[in-house]
Design an enzyme around this catalytic site. Sequence first.
Site: not given
Ligand code: UT7
Length: 393
Positions: A113, A258, A288
């Site tokens: 990215c 980005h 993204n």
């Molecule tokens: O371009 C390259 C660079 N990439 C990035 O910059 C991405 C950086 N990361 C992010 O943007 C975020 O980490 C995400 C958007 C990918 C995820 O958001 P988060 O707030 O970090 O969520 P998390 O991974 O901590 O997950 C929180 C909860 C989990 O459930 P539990 O374990 O708390 O029960 C996940 O299983 O949300 C759940 N979860 C979802 N729920 C509904 C993860 N993905 C989803 C989803 N829909 N799509």
Amino acid sequence: MKYAHIVGWGSYLPEKILTNNDLARMVETSDEWIYTRTGIKERHIAGERETTATLAFEAAARALAVADLHPSQVELIIVATSTPEYIFPSTACRVQDYLGAARAGAFDLSAACSGFVYGLSMAANAIATGSVRNALVVGAETLSRVIDWQDRGTCILFGDGAGAVVLKGMSVPGGVLASTLRSDGSGGELLTLPAVYHNPVPMLGPEYLLQNGHKKNTIHMNGRQVFRFATKVVADAIEEVVHKAGLTLNDIDLIVPHQANVRIIESASKRLKIPMEKFFLNVDRAGNTSAASIPVALCDAVAANRLKPNDNVVFVGFGGGLTWGAAVVKWAVTPPEVSLLDREWKRARYIAARTRSRMRKWGRRVGAWLGGSPTPEARLKDANRPRRRKRRQ
Ligand code: UT7
């Protein structure tokens, strides 16, 4: 010493749109979750006949039209992408062929990215040292082809698209004022897209990935850790590059980051005490798009009249590698009026370029046939023909 100014810009997003509600029918997620956690509402998905090179070509042709530069004048083409059609030929070479840019060197750049910022910096340096007079820098991706559509942690984030800028060397001070490029390979496993599956490197090799539930040739990400990394480096890179350009944060008129996640930008805004209004965002409509996200957002910013001559704009990218980087550009141009007739006339060039390319291909075949070498088809047939074993004398 020449100053590398951005004199043209163009973007292309495929027609097909995938909304959060569409995704909610594919994996366990919801529009509300995706929007509140990322700021994304919808993303574009390439059509069956579209590839990274065709998207890149569309964006590049638009950028050249704005720059009023004939393809035959282009001297360097850099395509930043993580989704090339081939390892070689590069996507950049395909774009060179589609454009008919007969005098251009062309190569792909792999920095995930951050690729567009890396490409911009390379091209600006090539212009500043006098090695080329102009360059086309493209960020293009068809990420929909490398997404695991059952992994809700990644499939909700990414989209397809392309953006391009034309850089031109001028004696007027301005253009790309400074850039900073960084990497930290120790964090490579946090965001991966394996290319060759018999890779023996133990850390990122197939055994490691498959044992950890990964699928072949798709993106895998540790979202939380990448998020943490991103919130730190975005702020640091902006501060560093602004300082390098001899400016202060108050001198910056617009930041085009980005487009990964609104929350990452909000965190940088808080850390730097720069109001969110100074950050340009279009992640809601494009998702993204990795290397394409910054030039696509730049085009939207220009269309929204967010840039005027003498504004200082910062581009900041971060992603797989880990890589990150930023560049400060003094904006110098107002968008020219391009008439419909002019646009159509310019497009006719590309039809001519494709015809010339086909004729060269046929010319090579005829030349090979006349010279007695078999055609590629005949060679393949011959290679697959069962061979008789030679009798031992
Ligand atoms: O371009 C390259 C660079 N990439 C990035 O910059 C991405 C950086 N990361 C992010 O943007 C975020 O980490 C995400 C958007 C990918 C995820 O958001 P988060 O707030 O970090 O969520 P998390 O991974 O901590 O997950 C929180 C909860 C989990 O459930 P539990 O374990 O708390 O029960 C996940 O299983 O949300 C759940 N979860 C979802 N729920 C509904 C993860 N993905 C989803 C989803 N829909 N799509």
